[in-house]
Design a protein around this motif. Sequence first.
Motif, PDB file in Angstrom:
ATOM      1  N   SER A 170       0.884  -1.071   0.074  1.00 26.60           N
ATOM      2  CA  SER A 170      -0.168   0.030  -0.351  1.00 26.60           C
ATOM      3  C   SER A 170       0.777   1.094  -0.257  1.00 26.60           C
ATOM      4  CB  SER A 170      -0.955  -0.357   1.122  1.00 26.60           C
ATOM      5  OG  SER A 170      -0.138   0.472   2.407  1.00 26.60           O
ATOM      6  N   SER A 171       0.201   2.387  -0.036  1.00 26.50           N
ATOM      7  CA  SER A 171       0.973   3.387  -0.195  1.00 26.50           C
ATOM      8  C   SER A 171       0.995   4.357   0.759  1.00 26.50           C
ATOM      9  CB  SER A 171       0.281   3.887  -1.697  1.00 26.50           C
ATOM     10  OG  SER A 171      -0.377   4.740  -1.290  1.00 26.50           O
ATOM     11  N   LEU A 172       0.351   3.820   1.836  1.00 26.17           N
ATOM     12  CA  LEU A 172      -0.372   4.651   2.707  1.00 26.17           C
ATOM     13  C   LEU A 172       1.446   5.281   3.496  1.00 26.17           C
ATOM     14  CD1 LEU A 172      -2.171   2.036   5.446  1.00 26.17           C
ATOM     15  CD2 LEU A 172      -2.444   4.389   4.030  1.00 26.17           C
ATOM     16  N   PRO A 173       1.497   6.336   4.451  1.00 21.59           N
ATOM     17  CA  PRO A 173       2.556   7.131   4.466  1.00 21.59           C
ATOM     18  C   PRO A 173       3.493   6.460   5.767  1.00 21.59           C
ATOM     19  CG  PRO A 173       0.483   8.236   4.925  1.00 21.59           C
ATOM     20  CD  PRO A 173       0.312   7.626   4.668  1.00 21.59           C
ATOM     21  N   GLU A 174       4.492   6.206   5.797  1.00 21.40           N
ATOM     22  CA  GLU A 174       5.378   5.395   7.020  1.00 21.40           C
ATOM     23  C   GLU A 174       6.118   6.113   7.767  1.00 21.40           C
ATOM     24  OE1 GLU A 174       5.322   1.995   4.928  1.00 21.40           O
ATOM     25  OE2 GLU A 174       7.663   1.325   5.401  1.00 21.40           O
ATOM     26  N   TYR A 175       6.453   5.679   8.781  1.00 28.08           N
ATOM     27  CA  TYR A 175       7.368   6.375   9.283  1.00 28.08           C
ATOM     28  C   TYR A 175       8.237   4.719  10.324  1.00 28.08           C
ATOM     29  CZ  TYR A 175       4.434  10.339   9.066  1.00 28.08           C
ATOM     30  OH  TYR A 175       4.123  11.643   8.187  1.00 28.08           O
ATOM     31  N   TYR A 180      14.774   1.565  -0.529  1.00 29.63           N
ATOM     32  CA  TYR A 180      13.936   1.716  -1.499  1.00 29.63           C
ATOM     33  C   TYR A 180      12.834   1.617  -0.499  1.00 29.63           C
ATOM     34  CZ  TYR A 180      17.426  -0.733  -3.622  1.00 29.63           C
ATOM     35  OH  TYR A 180      19.662  -0.847  -4.210  1.00 29.63           O
ATOM     36  N   ARG A 181      12.049   2.034   0.584  1.00 28.27           N
ATOM     37  CA  ARG A 181      10.653   2.039   0.998  1.00 28.27           C
ATOM     38  C   ARG A 181      10.656   3.262   0.192  1.00 28.27           C
ATOM     39  NH1 ARG A 181       6.462  -1.083   1.316  1.00 28.27           N
ATOM     40  NH2 ARG A 181       5.085  -0.456   2.866  1.00 28.27           N
ATOM     41  N   GLU A 182       9.637   4.285  -0.381  1.00 25.71           N
ATOM     42  CA  GLU A 182       8.679   5.294  -0.625  1.00 25.71           C
ATOM     43  C   GLU A 182       8.107   5.757  -0.133  1.00 25.71           C
ATOM     44  OE1 GLU A 182       8.124   4.486  -5.019  1.00 25.71           O
ATOM     45  OE2 GLU A 182      10.001   4.845  -5.813  1.00 25.71           O
ATOM     46  N   GLN A 183       7.319   4.353   0.207  1.00 27.30           N
ATOM     47  CA  GLN A 183       6.741   5.340   0.905  1.00 27.30           C
ATOM     48  C   GLN A 183       7.069   5.498   2.733  1.00 27.30           C
ATOM     49  OE1 GLN A 183       6.639   2.419   0.032  1.00 27.30           O
ATOM     50  NE2 GLN A 183       4.801   1.605  -0.710  1.00 27.30           N
ATOM     51  N   LEU A 184       8.064   5.863   3.002  1.00 25.46           N
ATOM     52  CA  LEU A 184       8.763   6.186   4.344  1.00 25.46           C
ATOM     53  C   LEU A 184       8.768   8.199   4.075  1.00 25.46           C
ATOM     54  CD1 LEU A 184      10.571   5.718   7.159  1.00 25.46           C
ATOM     55  CD2 LEU A 184      12.500   5.754   5.444  1.00 25.46           C
ATOM     56  N   VAL A 185       8.507   8.541   5.637  1.00 29.56           N
ATOM     57  CA  VAL A 185       8.144   9.999   5.242  1.00 29.56           C
ATOM     58  C   VAL A 185       9.525  10.337   6.356  1.00 29.56           C
ATOM     59  CG1 VAL A 185       6.164  11.843   5.923  1.00 29.56           C
ATOM     60  CG2 VAL A 185       5.180   9.664   4.770  1.00 29.56           C
ATOM     61  N   THR A 186       9.821   9.635   6.925  1.00 29.43           N
ATOM     62  CA  THR A 186      10.511   9.988   7.868  1.00 29.43           C
ATOM     63  C   THR A 186      11.276   8.923   8.635  1.00 29.43           C
ATOM     64  OG1 THR A 186      11.592  12.404   9.195  1.00 29.43           O
ATOM     65  CG2 THR A 186       9.466  11.107   9.803  1.00 29.43           C
ATOM     66  N   ALA A 187      12.205   9.088   9.202  1.00 30.20           N
ATOM     67  CA  ALA A 187      12.884   8.255   9.773  1.00 30.20           C
ATOM     68  C   ALA A 187      13.016   8.900  11.526  1.00 30.20           C
ATOM     69  CB  ALA A 187      14.351   7.407   9.667  1.00 30.20           C
ATOM     70  N   PHE A 188      13.195   8.091  12.105  1.00 30.00           N
ATOM     71  CA  PHE A 188      13.141   9.216  13.747  1.00 30.00           C
ATOM     72  C   PHE A 188      14.423   8.128  14.185  1.00 30.00           C
ATOM     73  CE2 PHE A 188       8.614   9.170  13.535  1.00 30.00           C
ATOM     74  CZ  PHE A 188       8.679  11.251  13.620  1.00 30.00           C
ATOM     75  N   VAL A 189      15.807   8.157  14.548  1.00 33.06           N
ATOM     76  CA  VAL A 189      16.625   8.186  15.100  1.00 33.06           C
ATOM     77  C   VAL A 189      16.759   8.455  16.549  1.00 33.06           C
ATOM     78  CG1 VAL A 189      19.207   7.841  15.091  1.00 33.06           C
ATOM     79  CG2 VAL A 189      17.582   9.185  13.038  1.00 33.06           C
ATOM     80  N   ALA A 245       1.576  14.741  16.985  1.00 29.42           N
ATOM     81  CA  ALA A 245       0.990  16.119  16.239  1.00 29.42           C
ATOM     82  C   ALA A 245       1.729  15.966  15.299  1.00 29.42           C
ATOM     83  CB  ALA A 245       1.355  16.882  17.319  1.00 29.42           C
ATOM     84  N   TYR A 246       3.373  15.824  15.276  1.00 21.57           N
ATOM     85  CA  TYR A 246       3.940  16.275  14.132  1.00 21.57           C
ATOM     86  C   TYR A 246       3.839  14.966  12.883  1.00 21.57           C
ATOM     87  CZ  TYR A 246       8.929  16.193  12.014  1.00 21.57           C
ATOM     88  OH  TYR A 246       9.561  15.959  10.047  1.00 21.57           O
ATOM     89  N   ILE A 247       3.723  13.737  13.283  1.00 19.36           N
ATOM     90  CA  ILE A 247       3.277  13.220  12.569  1.00 19.36           C
ATOM     91  C   ILE A 247       1.960  13.064  11.941  1.00 19.36           C
ATOM     92  CG2 ILE A 247       2.920  10.415  11.545  1.00 19.36           C
ATOM     93  CD1 ILE A 247       4.390   9.255  14.453  1.00 19.36           C
ATOM     94  N   VAL A 249      -1.650  14.957   6.522  1.00 22.45           N
ATOM     95  CA  VAL A 249      -1.857  15.803   5.116  1.00 22.45           C
ATOM     96  C   VAL A 249      -0.936  16.164   4.481  1.00 22.45           C
ATOM     97  CG1 VAL A 249      -3.287  16.463   7.500  1.00 22.45           C
ATOM     98  CG2 VAL A 249      -1.629  18.013   6.935  1.00 22.45           C
ATOM     99  N   GLN A 250       0.516  16.513   4.589  1.00 19.53           N
ATOM    100  CA  GLN A 250       1.628  17.229   3.222  1.00 19.53           C
ATOM    101  C   GLN A 250       1.745  15.715   2.635  1.00 19.53           C
ATOM    102  OE1 GLN A 250       4.761  18.415   5.525  1.00 19.53           O
ATOM    103  NE2 GLN A 250       3.808  19.828   6.696  1.00 19.53           N
ATOM    104  N   VAL A 251       1.548  14.477   2.760  1.00 20.48           N
ATOM    105  CA  VAL A 251       1.731  13.559   1.958  1.00 20.48           C
ATOM    106  C   VAL A 251       0.609  13.290   0.584  1.00 20.48           C
ATOM    107  CG1 VAL A 251       4.112  12.686   2.748  1.00 20.48           C
ATOM    108  CG2 VAL A 251       1.080  11.526   3.342  1.00 20.48           C
TER     109      VAL A 251
END
Length: 198
Positions: free
Chosen positions: A21-26, A102-111, A189-191, A196-198
Amino acid sequence: MKIKSAEFVVSNSDVDKCPKSSLPEYAFIGRSNVGKSSLINMLTGRKNLAKTSGKPGKTQLINHFLINKNWHLVDLPGYGYARVSKSSKKTFQKFITQYFSYREQLVTAFVLVDIRHKPQPIDLEFMNWLGEHNIPFSIIFTKADKLKPKAIENHVTDYKIVMLEFWEEMPNYFITSSSKSIGKDDVLAYIAELNVQV
Ligand code: GTP
Ligand code: MG
């Protein structure tokens, strides 16, 4: 953001087998034992959604969780765990690298980094690698319950000084504690804002 539902979807060691699926992921990444899985449980308010352990090396696969039916949280194995064999360490590194590459759905990583420790080369190297690959990330300081407010402030200041040797500005960051539920609203809240931006 209110968490209405949180479900485990799939575990695997192959980015090609992650949900299509193309759902946004974190994704949550960091050293073994830093508190990635605990943070996922804290954020979702589900104690046993992600498996946690006092011993490092608990999470060994890419784990997808579906949140509110419209985005994914991803729990990953830790890097820098000395007790796994060299060959399995290599395999880990390979699929973690492939996941981020390769994971295009990744919106951002949390380190995730433990607030108690000085910046560690392995974390700095990983963040630099993300930067080189144009992968956005935020820092999540974990285990804030272990320090007094003044010490938290000092540790964050020290971290910023080191980060500014590599980066033009300090990346977005959060101070959290899974045991005390600190930082939950800010991270969610950040997620929500990114969703809503993706
Ligand atoms: P791996 O899957 O092995 O890479 O570890 P992980 O990063 O997922 O860590 P995990 O969430 O399993 O937590 C590791 C240990 O740290 C456990 O004993 C947790 O109870 C503890 N821990 C995690 N978060 C916190 C926190 O906010 N405060 C305190 N005091 N302990 C924490
Ligand atoms: Mg884990």
